[in-house]
Design an enzyme around this catalytic site. Structure first.
Site, PDB file in Angstrom:
ATOM      1  N   ASP A  61       0.817  -1.227   0.000  1.00  0.00           N
ATOM      2  CA  ASP A  61       0.000   0.000   0.000  1.00  0.00           C
ATOM      3  C   ASP A  61       0.846   1.270   0.000  1.00  0.00           C
ATOM      4  OD1 ASP A  61      -2.403  -1.622   0.363  1.00  0.00           O
ATOM      5  OD2 ASP A  61      -1.764  -1.832   2.446  1.00  0.00           O
ATOM      6  N   GLY A  89       1.526   1.561  -7.471  1.00  0.00           N
ATOM      7  CA  GLY A  89       0.737   1.668  -8.690  1.00  0.00           C
ATOM      8  C   GLY A  89       0.866   3.029  -9.340  1.00  0.00           C
ATOM      9  N   GLY A  95      -3.569  -4.615  -4.309  1.00  0.00           N
ATOM     10  CA  GLY A  95      -4.491  -3.588  -4.775  1.00  0.00           C
ATOM     11  C   GLY A  95      -3.736  -2.327  -5.119  1.00  0.00           C
ATOM     12  N   HIS A  96      -3.607  -2.027  -6.406  1.00  0.00           N
ATOM     13  CA  HIS A  96      -2.876  -0.839  -6.846  1.00  0.00           C
ATOM     14  C   HIS A  96      -3.876   0.220  -7.299  1.00  0.00           C
ATOM     15  CE1 HIS A  96       1.116  -3.184  -7.628  1.00  0.00           C
ATOM     16  NE2 HIS A  96       0.689  -3.237  -6.392  1.00  0.00           N
ATOM     17  N   GLN A 133       2.647  -6.161  -3.021  1.00  0.00           N
ATOM     18  CA  GLN A 133       2.879  -6.143  -1.582  1.00  0.00           C
ATOM     19  C   GLN A 133       4.135  -5.308  -1.254  1.00  0.00           C
ATOM     20  OE1 GLN A 133       2.349  -9.673  -2.901  1.00  0.00           O
ATOM     21  NE2 GLN A 133       0.221  -9.106  -2.771  1.00  0.00           N
ATOM     22  N   THR A 189      -9.275  -5.495   0.561  1.00  0.00           N
ATOM     23  CA  THR A 189     -10.177  -5.977   1.607  1.00  0.00           C
ATOM     24  C   THR A 189     -11.106  -4.903   2.146  1.00  0.00           C
ATOM     25  OG1 THR A 189      -8.589  -5.462   3.366  1.00  0.00           O
ATOM     26  CG2 THR A 189      -8.420  -7.636   2.321  1.00  0.00           C
ATOM     27  N   GLY A 190     -10.739  -3.631   1.976  1.00  0.00           N
ATOM     28  CA  GLY A 190     -11.511  -2.549   2.578  1.00  0.00           C
ATOM     29  C   GLY A 190     -11.236  -2.381   4.056  1.00  0.00           C
ATOM     30  N   LYS A 197       2.713  10.282  -0.502  1.00  0.00           N
ATOM     31  CA  LYS A 197       1.781  10.836   0.489  1.00  0.00           C
ATOM     32  C   LYS A 197       2.418  11.877   1.410  1.00  0.00           C
ATOM     33  CE  LYS A 197      -1.973   7.574   0.545  1.00  0.00           C
ATOM     34  NZ  LYS A 197      -2.976   6.873   1.374  1.00  0.00           N
ATOM     35  N   SER A 250       5.623  12.109  -4.228  1.00  0.00           N
ATOM     36  CA  SER A 250       4.213  12.223  -4.585  1.00  0.00           C
ATOM     37  C   SER A 250       3.536  13.195  -3.629  1.00  0.00           C
ATOM     38  CB  SER A 250       3.533  10.856  -4.521  1.00  0.00           C
ATOM     39  OG  SER A 250       2.138  10.991  -4.697  1.00  0.00           O
TER      40      SER A 250
END
Length: 429
Positions: free
Chosen positions: A14, A18, A41-42, A225, A302-303, A332, A417
């Protein structure tokens, strides 16, 4: 010689890989997924539209890119097809730009059921998997009973082996986990609905990539990952089932080590992780709530709400060493904008051991619970950095924070970023 880049997560996933891959892919010819499955999850934001990819490489959004799913990946057929349809609904023509290794092991419903059944049995000691069947699929691969994409070319053989595997798993479901059986006919029937699409994409990936290298094409190898979840180098047993370090590119894609160029390490300006396991700098209370809210720290797959913490230099140094990272991509940064103070963990103290300072990870897994982080404290810049694209335009204290990170880890921060959109990026020369 071709310009090849490996993009690696430096934390627990995370990190924003991506977005970095999507940005770098502007000048690439190929983007390659070489490990993991649809548990990754990208998240990409293009023109204020959010797109989440789980299987396909992040470079797929560029019309000139050839996307590769190499042998180190475990592929869940229906998720793969659903992702293709999702992008086609956005008017992206992608099917002729995707190639899959014949050696990719396939994920089936019995892998997912096994994943969930085991987690239920572990109660308090569960790992916190995504429940996608990744672990059981890799187990089958190592046990040499897995079915590969190339096996679809002989449906008689495939059907026979699939039925054997269904019987193998149903025996465990009935006798050990006391859950319902899975249906061979249903699994096989559903697979036949999508098999032609998958078969049409089969290619000799090592040959394809090595020919591309010889033709001076540019390749990005996209990790899934993060290194701290690596099966060997992560904080065991709270790890994923594949190797997520840079060295796994060679085995997971079939290219030689001499053909790898820069290793880009992607790291958030703070830390997060999903699932259980040690987290030395973990935050609770108001600060944790702040990062979850402003950083939108919820798992793309997964949320689940991510755990949050300060940046951990001890772990980053180890990750840099393991991966031979040459450039840092810091993501971030803008999430820190409103903080009065910002902390960085520079070493550990072991509780109960007087004057014992740790600059590396403990040998004994039980010692993770005894670790107390030692912090350096920085004043927050309390200014908006979102959307800034020039390093000199950053607040002085933000630049000081970045410079200190570079001093501590001895690797330059090359990309920063400053927001979710693909254009919210600073490139430092």
């Amino acid at each position: 010689m071709s310009v090849n880049i490996v993009v690696i997560g430096m934390q627990w996933g995370d990190e924003g890989k991506g977005k970095i891959v999507d940005f770098l892919a502007t000048h690439a010819d190929y983007v390659v997924r070489y490990q993991g499955g649809h548990n990754a999850g990208h998240t990409l934001v293009v023109d204020n539209k959010k797109i989440v990819l789980h299987v396909l490489p992040s470079g797929i959004l560029h019309n000139n890119i050839i996307s590769i799913i190499a042998n180190g990946v475990v592929l869940e057929p229906q998720s793969f097809i659903n992702e293709i349809k999702l992008l086609e609904a956005e008017n992206l023509c992608i099917r002729k730009r995707i190639f899959i290794s014949e050696s990719c092991n396939l994920i089936f419903p019995y892998h997912v059921f096994m994943d969930l059944a085991r987690e239920k049995q572990k109660y308090r000691n569960f790992i916190g998997t995504t429940g996608c069947g990744i672990g059981p699929a890799y187990e089958d691969k190592v046990a040499r009973r897995g079915l590969c994409v190339g096996d679809l070319l002989d449906l008689s053989f495939f059907s026979r082996k699939l039925e054997e595997n269904v019987n193998f798993y149903n025996h465990q479901f009935t006798n050990f986990y006391h859950t319902e059986k899975v249906s061979f006919k249903e699994i096989f029937s559903n697979l036949l609905k999508v098999s032609d699409v998958i078969i049409s994409m089969i290619n000799d990936i090592p040959d394809l990539l090595n020919n591309a290298i010889n033709d001076n094409k540019s390749i990005i190898f996209e990790g899934a990952q993060g290194t701290l979840l690596d099966i060997d180098h992560g904080i065991y047993p709270y790890v994923t089932s594949s190797s997520s370090v840079s060295g796994s590119v060679c085995s997971g894609a079939g290219v030689g080590i001499k053909n790898l160029g820069d290793i880009y390490g992607v790291v958030k300006a703070y830390s997060t992780r999903v699932g259980n396991g040690p987290f030395p700098t973990e935050l609770f209370g108001e600060l944790d709530a702040y990062f979850c809210r402003f950083g939108n720290e919820f798992g793309a797959t997964t949320g689940r709400r991510r755990r949050t913490g300060w940046l951990d230099i001890v772990l980053l140094r180890r990750v840099i060493s393991i991966n031979s990272i040459t450039k840092i991509c810091l993501t971030k940064l803008d999430i820190l904008d409103n903080l009065e103070k910002i902390l960085i963990c520079t070493s550990y103290h072991l509780k109960g051991v007087k004057n014992k300072k740790w600059d590396s990870v403990p040998f004994c897994r039980n010692d993770w619970d005894k670790i107390k982080p030692v912090y350096e404290t920085f004043l927050g810049w309390k200014q908006n950095t979102r959307g800034i694209t020039e390093f000199d335009e950053l607040p002085k204290l933000a630049k000081k924070y970045i410079h200190r990170i570079e001093e501590l880890i001895k690797v330059p921060v090359y990309i920063i970023s400053t927001g979710p959109d693909r254009q919210d990026i600073i490139i430092r020369n």
